[in-house]
Design a protein around this motif. Sequence first.
Motif, PDB file in Angstrom:
ATOM      1  N   TYR A 179       3.500 -39.190 -13.505  1.00  9.08           N
ATOM      2  CA  TYR A 179       2.306 -39.272 -13.058  1.00  9.08           C
ATOM      3  C   TYR A 179       2.256 -40.113 -11.786  1.00  9.08           C
ATOM      4  N   ALA A 180       3.492 -41.248 -11.807  1.00 14.03           N
ATOM      5  CA  ALA A 180       3.253 -42.228 -10.750  1.00 14.03           C
ATOM      6  C   ALA A 180       3.487 -41.536  -9.348  1.00 14.03           C
ATOM      7  N   GLN A 181       4.599 -40.586  -9.387  1.00 13.22           N
ATOM      8  CA  GLN A 181       4.949 -40.002  -8.167  1.00 13.22           C
ATOM      9  C   GLN A 181       3.926 -39.406  -7.252  1.00 13.22           C
TER      10      GLN A 181
ATOM     11  N   ALA B  12       0.976 -40.124  -7.320  1.00 15.13           N
ATOM     12  CA  ALA B  12      -0.149 -41.126  -7.087  1.00 15.13           C
ATOM     13  C   ALA B  12       0.466 -41.889  -5.729  1.00 15.13           C
ATOM     14  N   TRP B  13       1.881 -42.040  -5.750  1.00 19.90           N
ATOM     15  CA  TRP B  13       2.273 -42.622  -4.609  1.00 19.90           C
ATOM     16  C   TRP B  13       2.291 -41.657  -3.360  1.00 19.90           C
TER      17      TRP B  13
ATOM     18  N   THR C 230       3.335 -32.048 -12.461  1.00 15.86           N
ATOM     19  CA  THR C 230       2.599 -32.889 -13.301  1.00 15.86           C
ATOM     20  C   THR C 230       1.549 -31.987 -14.408  1.00 15.86           C
TER      21      THR C 230
ATOM     22  N   LEU D  68       5.284 -41.839 -17.370  1.00 12.11           N
ATOM     23  CA  LEU D  68       5.036 -42.893 -16.273  1.00 12.11           C
ATOM     24  C   LEU D  68       5.448 -42.355 -14.914  1.00 12.11           C
ATOM     25  N   ALA D  69       6.714 -41.992 -14.838  1.00 10.95           N
ATOM     26  CA  ALA D  69       7.507 -41.477 -13.693  1.00 10.95           C
ATOM     27  C   ALA D  69       6.646 -39.916 -13.099  1.00 10.95           C
TER      28      ALA D  69
END
Length: 198
Positions: free
Chosen positions: A121-123, A125-126, A158, A118-119
């Motif tokens: 792929y989220a970073q 994206a942010w 990633t 989760l972390a």
Amino acid sequence: MERPQPRAGDLSWRLSSHPITLLFFLGFRISSLLFYILGSLFTQNFILVFIVTILLLAADFYYLKNIAGRRLVGLRWWNEVNTASGDSHWVFESQDRSGSAESGAPSQNATDKRFFWLALYAQPAWWVVLAIVSVVRLSNPIWLSLIVIALILTITNTLAFSRCDKFSQASSLASSAMYSGGMAKSLAGGLFSRLFRG
């Protein structure tokens, strides 16, 4: 009223097999984003924000690549360069996390795995969202250069961990196919009998 007990795979750091590693991992992932956002909102000192954000991104890149990836999900990658030809290639390494009795390896912690992916792929994206906001606000384009560097670092990790995970799944599938049905024994036995039969 009682709070429900967390189950395996829930996003609770208390369920982690490596809580200190997980907290540092999440701290590095969040700190570069927060410092950039707060620094760009409350100060116009680009040099300070740039240097501290780059240092936090570098620490995050190193920690994720060399420590968190290995401890939380059993994956590691690096890039090797052939000095003779100058070609570079990525090398992927994975630990057996099946938890089977014959491997003797610990099983994969569902909470660690969920937090990690989760972390991971989220970073990026942010950072893409921050790039869009920077372009829409028509802010100083030099701020966008910091976002581009952040995107390069986070997307590299990633992509590398995604490929490493795919490589890990493919190699574990191949090894289980070879060893589970005795296929390796029958192939080796057939090969030796043909060699020595004359």
